[in-house]
Design an enzyme around this catalytic site. Structure first.
Site, short mmCIF file in Angstrom:
data_model
loop_
_atom_site.label_atom_id
_atom_site.label_comp_id
_atom_site.label_asym_id
_atom_site.label_seq_id
_atom_site.Cartn_x
_atom_site.Cartn_y
_atom_site.Cartn_z
N LYS A 130 105.13 52.79 48.70
CA LYS A 130 105.42 53.80 49.71
C LYS A 130 104.42 54.96 49.67
O LYS A 130 103.98 55.42 50.71
CB LYS A 130 106.86 54.33 49.53
CG LYS A 130 107.91 53.24 49.77
CD LYS A 130 109.33 53.80 49.73
CE LYS A 130 109.78 54.22 48.35
NZ LYS A 130 109.94 53.11 47.39
N ARG A 160 116.00 49.59 38.36
CA ARG A 160 115.67 50.22 39.64
C ARG A 160 115.73 49.21 40.77
O ARG A 160 116.18 49.53 41.87
CB ARG A 160 114.28 50.86 39.56
CG ARG A 160 114.32 52.18 38.78
CD ARG A 160 112.96 52.55 38.25
NE ARG A 160 112.00 52.81 39.29
CZ ARG A 160 110.68 52.62 39.15
NH1 ARG A 160 110.19 52.16 38.02
NH2 ARG A 160 109.87 52.89 40.13
N ARG A 195 101.20 50.13 37.52
CA ARG A 195 101.01 51.47 38.08
C ARG A 195 100.69 52.51 37.00
O ARG A 195 101.33 52.56 35.96
CB ARG A 195 102.28 51.87 38.82
CG ARG A 195 102.21 53.25 39.42
CD ARG A 195 103.15 53.39 40.54
NE ARG A 195 104.54 53.40 40.10
CZ ARG A 195 105.56 53.53 40.94
NH1 ARG A 195 105.34 53.62 42.22
NH2 ARG A 195 106.79 53.54 40.49
N ARG A 225 118.13 57.16 50.36
CA ARG A 225 118.21 56.01 49.47
C ARG A 225 119.63 55.46 49.42
O ARG A 225 119.87 54.46 48.73
CB ARG A 225 117.82 56.45 48.07
CG ARG A 225 116.60 55.78 47.49
CD ARG A 225 116.43 56.34 46.10
NE ARG A 225 115.43 55.69 45.32
CZ ARG A 225 114.15 56.01 45.29
NH1 ARG A 225 113.70 56.95 46.05
NH2 ARG A 225 113.33 55.37 44.50
N ARG A 259 104.27 56.05 34.16
CA ARG A 259 105.53 56.74 34.36
C ARG A 259 106.60 56.23 33.41
O ARG A 259 106.68 55.04 33.15
CB ARG A 259 106.00 56.51 35.80
CG ARG A 259 105.81 57.71 36.69
CD ARG A 259 106.01 57.36 38.12
NE ARG A 259 107.34 56.84 38.43
CZ ARG A 259 107.74 56.56 39.67
NH1 ARG A 259 106.91 56.74 40.68
NH2 ARG A 259 108.93 56.10 39.90
P1 ADP Z 1 110.31 54.39 43.16
O1 ADP Z 1 110.58 54.29 44.63
O2 ADP Z 1 109.03 53.75 42.76
O3 ADP Z 1 111.47 53.98 42.30
P2 ADP Z 1 110.41 57.32 43.31
O4 ADP Z 1 109.30 58.15 42.83
O5 ADP Z 1 110.70 57.30 44.76
O6 ADP Z 1 110.08 55.89 42.75
O7 ADP Z 1 111.76 57.72 42.55
C1 ADP Z 1 111.85 57.81 41.15
C2 ADP Z 1 113.27 58.15 40.73
O8 ADP Z 1 113.66 59.41 41.27
C3 ADP Z 1 114.36 57.18 41.21
O9 ADP Z 1 114.49 56.07 40.37
C4 ADP Z 1 115.60 58.09 41.18
O10 ADP Z 1 116.09 58.28 39.88
C5 ADP Z 1 115.03 59.42 41.65
N1 ADP Z 1 115.12 59.57 43.12
C6 ADP Z 1 114.08 59.70 43.99
N2 ADP Z 1 114.52 59.80 45.26
C7 ADP Z 1 115.88 59.75 45.20
C8 ADP Z 1 116.92 59.79 46.17
N3 ADP Z 1 116.65 59.90 47.49
N4 ADP Z 1 118.20 59.70 45.75
C9 ADP Z 1 118.49 59.59 44.45
N5 ADP Z 1 117.56 59.52 43.48
C10 ADP Z 1 116.27 59.61 43.84
#
Ligand code: ADP
Ligand code: ZN
Length: 221
Positions: free
Chosen positions: A13, A172, A127, A88, A161
């Site tokens: 993304k 995840r 990554r 999400r 990360r």
């Molecule tokens: P990825 O999509 O690769 O898992 P992100 O950087 O988008 O990584 O998100 C990393 C973490 O941040 C998620 O696993 C979650 O714990 C938290 N997070 C991010 N966006 C949200 C959201 N909209 N709602 C709840 N948790 C979130």
């Protein structure tokens, strides 16, 4: 233009967001990035979020919604924005709809990045990012730093990360299936969903993505 980028963890993304940033001159709002910088800075928000993130679980809806609400008040969102990693969950999507209705800025398109599980895992485990400037790399998919462990752009240290470890990755992907995948149908019903196949060499995929995003804009009201 208001976009949502939808896709599994590791779908890329952030990479595709950069295409939209350039093309439409609008900011990317990544809840993951905002949360990670809060964790790094040790703010109350960060302290609240870090355990969830480390385990690969979602941060509670109310926390994330509050954060997006604040971010959308900033002036740079006036021409539009790209939501990356938000919404999400269905409650987040509904709350977003209310928020945007209040300001009269509906979502124009939901771009769904489509990749298979094998590719996701390859992208996630490979990554890396720069600890200093945040530049992204991937040691599995043809985008490694020129010198191992060192950022091409600033010479900073390359790190992985905390949530890109195999056990957390599995979590995840499961959380995505359960909590986030229902958004595909949700936005399909609203007529906003555009599926974009994103397998293959990066330069080709980026071109395909750009074309699809322009088509989505052209067909949006
Ligand atoms: P990825 O999509 O690769 O898992 P992100 O950087 O988008 O990584 O998100 C990393 C973490 O941040 C998620 O696993 C979650 O714990 C938290 N997070 C991010 N966006 C949200 C959201 N909209 N709602 C709840 N948790 C979130
Ligand atoms: Zn760097």
């Amino acid at each position: 233009m208001q976009f949502i980028l939808l896709g599994e963890p590791g779908a890329g993304k952030g990479t595709y967001a950069s295409v939209l940033i350039r093309k439409f001159q609008i900011p990317q709002i990544s809840t993951g990035d905002i949360l990670r910088s809060a964790v790094k800075a040790g703010t109350p928000l960060g302290l609240q979020a870090q355990d969830y993130m480390k385990k690969g679980l979602l941060v509670p809806d109310q926390v994330v919604i509050g954060l997006v609400k604040e971010r959308l008040k900033q002036a740079d969102t006036a021409k539009g924005f790209i939501l990356d990693g938000f919404p999400r969950t269905i409650p987040q999507a509904k709350e977003l709809e209310n928020l945007l209705q209040e300001v009269g800025r509906p979502i124009n398109a939901v771009l769904k990045i489509e990749v298979c599980r094998k590719t996701l895992i390859e992208r996630l485990t490979g990554r890396r990012s720069c600890k200093s400037c945040g530049a992204g790399y991937n040691v599995n998919t043809g985008l490694p730093p020129k010198k191992a462990g060192v950022c091409d752009k600033c010479g900073g240290e390359i790190i992985q990360r905390a949530d890109d470890q195999p056990a957390t990755i599995e979590n995840r992907l499961n959380v995505y299936q359960k909590e986030t995948a229902p958004l595909v149908e949700y936005y399909e019903k609203e007529g906003l969903l555009k599926r974009i196949p994103c397998e293959g060499p990066l330069d080709e995929v980026l071109k395909r993505f750009e074309k699809a995003s322009l088509a989505a804009v052209a067909s949006s009201k």
